[in-house]
Write a protein that holds these residues in place. Structure first.
Motif, PDB file in Angstrom:
ATOM      1  N   SER A  40       0.783  -1.247  -0.016  1.00 21.87           N
ATOM      2  CA  SER A  40      -0.068   0.038   0.196  1.00 21.87           C
ATOM      3  C   SER A  40       0.903   1.172  -0.035  1.00 21.87           C
ATOM      4  O   SER A  40       1.756   1.196   0.758  1.00 21.87           O
ATOM      5  CB  SER A  40      -0.853   0.001   1.346  1.00 21.87           C
ATOM      6  OG  SER A  40      -1.409   1.162   1.596  1.00 21.87           O
ATOM      7  N   GLN A  63      -0.519  -2.648  -6.414  1.00 15.18           N
ATOM      8  CA  GLN A  63      -0.599  -2.872  -5.011  1.00 15.18           C
ATOM      9  C   GLN A  63      -1.206  -4.298  -4.461  1.00 15.18           C
ATOM     10  O   GLN A  63      -2.244  -4.342  -5.491  1.00 15.18           O
ATOM     11  CB  GLN A  63      -1.483  -1.510  -4.461  1.00 15.18           C
ATOM     12  CG  GLN A  63      -0.897  -0.124  -4.596  1.00 15.18           C
ATOM     13  CD  GLN A  63      -1.643   0.772  -3.807  1.00 15.18           C
ATOM     14  OE1 GLN A  63      -1.387   1.419  -2.843  1.00 15.18           O
ATOM     15  NE2 GLN A  63      -2.923   1.101  -4.113  1.00 15.18           N
ATOM     16  N   ALA A  66      -3.698  -3.031  -0.897  1.00 15.29           N
ATOM     17  CA  ALA A  66      -4.333  -1.608  -1.003  1.00 15.29           C
ATOM     18  C   ALA A  66      -5.586  -1.710  -0.255  1.00 15.29           C
ATOM     19  O   ALA A  66      -6.290  -2.732  -0.187  1.00 15.29           O
ATOM     20  CB  ALA A  66      -4.711  -1.208  -2.348  1.00 15.29           C
ATOM     21  N   ARG A  67      -5.888  -0.298   0.514  1.00 14.38           N
ATOM     22  CA  ARG A  67      -7.058  -0.351   1.318  1.00 14.38           C
ATOM     23  C   ARG A  67      -7.806   0.850   1.285  1.00 14.38           C
ATOM     24  O   ARG A  67      -7.218   1.961   0.437  1.00 14.38           O
ATOM     25  CB  ARG A  67      -6.524  -0.041   2.844  1.00 14.38           C
ATOM     26  CG  ARG A  67      -5.842  -1.314   3.375  1.00 14.38           C
ATOM     27  CD  ARG A  67      -5.322  -1.110   4.701  1.00 14.38           C
ATOM     28  NE  ARG A  67      -4.399  -0.064   4.545  1.00 14.38           N
ATOM     29  CZ  ARG A  67      -4.308   1.107   4.994  1.00 14.38           C
ATOM     30  NH1 ARG A  67      -5.194   1.671   5.824  1.00 14.38           N
ATOM     31  NH2 ARG A  67      -3.238   2.065   5.112  1.00 14.38           N
ATOM     32  N   ARG A  73     -10.306  -4.044   1.248  1.00 13.62           N
ATOM     33  CA  ARG A  73      -9.096  -4.554   0.317  1.00 13.62           C
ATOM     34  C   ARG A  73      -9.977  -4.460  -1.047  1.00 13.62           C
ATOM     35  O   ARG A  73     -10.843  -4.725  -1.359  1.00 13.62           O
ATOM     36  CB  ARG A  73      -8.821  -5.862   0.840  1.00 13.62           C
ATOM     37  CG  ARG A  73      -8.470  -5.853   2.285  1.00 13.62           C
ATOM     38  CD  ARG A  73      -7.150  -5.299   2.569  1.00 13.62           C
ATOM     39  NE  ARG A  73      -6.674  -5.150   3.726  1.00 13.62           N
ATOM     40  CZ  ARG A  73      -5.694  -4.697   4.575  1.00 13.62           C
ATOM     41  NH1 ARG A  73      -4.683  -4.514   3.433  1.00 13.62           N
ATOM     42  NH2 ARG A  73      -5.419  -4.344   5.636  1.00 13.62           N
TER      43      ARG A  73
END
Length: 289
Positions: A40, A63, A66-67, A73
């Protein structure tokens, strides 16, 4: 089987050219790195924020962790979008920091309208929507996070060349699916970062006042949440249903409930329900969106 997009339609970003175009004396952007893969960019930039100058930009070609908001997610194929974070140190009243993700939305919408020729809509507070097949689809998300030393990391993920069979969920979209004029990520990233710098500097010079710098009016003009019936899914499993009528001075969404009360929502998920019809259109109706 290899992805036919990997080399032809999804070339890597040109880090040297991006730095030459964006990192200049007196400008906001002070450093720009492109990495081939990371978990991330927001996490990476937060971890190295101490001592880092404002205007540091970290871009990832892919990524893996990634959030989004609420720690959700999401993933996308390598080089299929723009995945980046920037480090900001805004010296504005703390109550006005809630405008940063809204500012990023306005900057992103402005850049894509000009550089990609697409019509955009902002969904409060963190999403950018594009029209695909006559429907609004989420094509970008924004995440702002505080750092231990008082800075803010602002992350943006934008779907650029994703095909229909690559979308993470059916309600997602991309610039390619919205018939954008270009899916060349280099000029798109330059346009977005220049627009972000322009809006950020105007907001900062106004001491974070969203009215004085035109941010509140610009967001309201491009926000498809306003004027709609929405359901606000609030922390603690609470929810609130009402018509979204305005943004207050702190960037919160103001709802009018069925009983006529006004409630300001500062955090939570917003679900767009059916549009609010004009008085002369109140006969009949449409289903949820």
């Amino acid at each position: 089987m290899s992805n036919p997009y990997s080399d032809l339609d999804r070339p890597p970003l040109h880090a040297t050219a991006l730095r030459r175009a964006l990192v200049r004396p007196g400008g906001l952007w002070t450093a720009l790195d492109v990495v081939p893969r990371t978990g991330s960019t927001n996490t990476d930039l937060r971890e190295r924020s101490t001592g880092a100058p404002e205007g540091t930009v970290l871009v990832a070609e892919e990524q893996t962790g990634a959030r989004g908001r609420l720690d959700r997610r999401w993933s996308a194929p390598p080089r299929s979008g723009l995945f980046f974070s920037v480090l900001l140190r805004p010296e504005v009243p703390p109550a006005r920091l809630g405008w940063l993700p809204l500012l990023a939305g306005v900057a992103l919408a402005t850049a894509l309208s000009r550089a990609a020729g697409v019509d955009t809509a902002l969904k409060w507070p963190n999403d950018l929507l594009l029209t695909v097949g006559g429907e609004e689809r989420k094509a970008a998300g924004i995440l702002a996070e505080a750092t231990p030393d008082g800075a803010v990391v602002l992350g943006i993920g934008l779907n650029v060349s994703l095909r229909a069979d690559e979308l993470p969920v059916p309600t997602a979209g991309s610039l390619a699916l919205a018939d954008a004029l270009t899916t060349d990520r280099d000029p798109l990233l330059r346009a977005v970062l220049r627009s972000l710098a322009d809006w950020y500097e105007r907001w900062r010079e106004a001491d974070g006042d969203p009215v004085a710098c035109g941010l509140q009016a610009a967001y309201a003009a491009g926000c498809s949440t306003l004027g709609r019936q929405v359901r606000a899914e609030l922390p603690g499993d609470a929810e609130l249903i009402g018509e979204a009528v305005a943004l207050d001075g702190d960037g919160r969404l103001v709802l009018v409930t069925p009983g006529g009360a006004q409630e300001a929502v500062g955090a939570g998920d917003i679900v767009h329900l059916r549009p609010v019809p004009h008085p002369e259109e109140r006969q009949g109706g449409s289903g949820d969106e």
